[in-house]
Design an enzyme around this catalytic site. Sequence first.
Site, mmCIF file in Angstrom:
data_model
loop_
_atom_site.group_PDB
_atom_site.id
_atom_site.type_symbol
_atom_site.label_atom_id
_atom_site.label_comp_id
_atom_site.label_asym_id
_atom_site.label_seq_id
_atom_site.Cartn_x
_atom_site.Cartn_y
_atom_site.Cartn_z
ATOM 1 N N ASP A 88 45.412 42.954 36.149
ATOM 2 C CA ASP A 88 44.590 41.836 35.720
ATOM 3 C C ASP A 88 43.290 41.858 36.522
ATOM 4 O O ASP A 88 43.317 42.015 37.747
ATOM 5 C CB ASP A 88 45.381 40.542 35.977
ATOM 6 C CG ASP A 88 44.688 39.308 35.434
ATOM 7 O OD1 ASP A 88 43.610 38.980 35.945
ATOM 8 O OD2 ASP A 88 45.239 38.661 34.531
ATOM 9 N N ILE A 89 42.146 41.716 35.851
ATOM 10 C CA ILE A 89 40.857 41.684 36.544
ATOM 11 C C ILE A 89 40.752 40.383 37.332
ATOM 12 O O ILE A 89 40.940 39.299 36.783
ATOM 13 C CB ILE A 89 39.691 41.811 35.552
ATOM 14 C CG1 ILE A 89 39.771 43.154 34.817
ATOM 15 C CG2 ILE A 89 38.339 41.686 36.268
ATOM 16 C CD1 ILE A 89 38.717 43.333 33.745
ATOM 17 N N GLU A 130 42.000 39.295 30.093
ATOM 18 C CA GLU A 130 41.560 40.292 31.076
ATOM 19 C C GLU A 130 42.734 41.088 31.630
ATOM 20 O O GLU A 130 42.635 41.726 32.671
ATOM 21 C CB GLU A 130 40.811 39.610 32.220
ATOM 22 C CG GLU A 130 41.638 38.680 33.074
ATOM 23 C CD GLU A 130 41.701 37.251 32.549
ATOM 24 O OE1 GLU A 130 41.953 36.347 33.349
ATOM 25 O OE2 GLU A 130 41.497 37.040 31.336
#
Length: 274
Positions: free
Chosen positions: A129-130, A173
Amino acid sequence: MDGLSTKQIHTDNQRKLRAAGLFVSIVVVAIALSALFATILGKTVGIPRDQLSFLLTALQISLCVVVPLAAFAAQNDYRLGKYRDQLERFASTDALTGLLNRRFFNHRLGEELRRMERSGETAAIILFDIDHFKSINDEHGHKAGDVVLKTVALAVQSELRGPMDRLARWGGEEFIVLLTGLSLTQAKSVAERLRKRVEETVVYQGQSKIMCTASFGVATLLAGDAQQDTIDSADVALYQAKHLGRNRTVTAPERAGALFPANDRSIHDKVRRA
């Protein structure tokens, strides 16, 4: 992501060869049937006296009729094949990043589990996950956020083993990777390489220079596992990485030993929103 990939070019060449084969097959069959018909007619009816001239004339007429029809059939077959491939690609890929979408990744994961039951191999799932992606959108705008997603997807894809590994956009994301034939230790090493690659990636948007990091959760996939259980384990490991400060990799124990339980969604949601 831009342009045609090597696989797409190969597929298109196969469609062209299939269409060319169809054209040749129709023409050859038409010529053979015309020759047979002309020969039988010449012998039974007895006209014309010059059977060779009659045969050649029949073949010429046949070619005048069949060649355009064969060309049309071959072209139509090529276009239909291309259209089918486009529909399949649209159904299986994420529109923004060009990666596999969630539904098709689950399909591939099911195929891999069935293959593993035959081979006895192991595999691994990486969920990442960003970090602080909401802040990127708030500060630079959603267009810049889209560029970050595409750039990260391309950077991660370049570090994987081509068709042996599968990268998909899991949602928002969040991304997911299927690593075939690797142990948990090997998968963690891959995740660390991907993490460093994301950390080194720079996105230029106008006058802005955007840098980002990502948090990674890794879980083992074993033959006979329920695929959702493995994804849940990777999900717990991911949120452990978030909980411990982000931009790090955490491996999940074998379905146990999490810092907080997988079903405690309130803690997960708090970390996600932070």
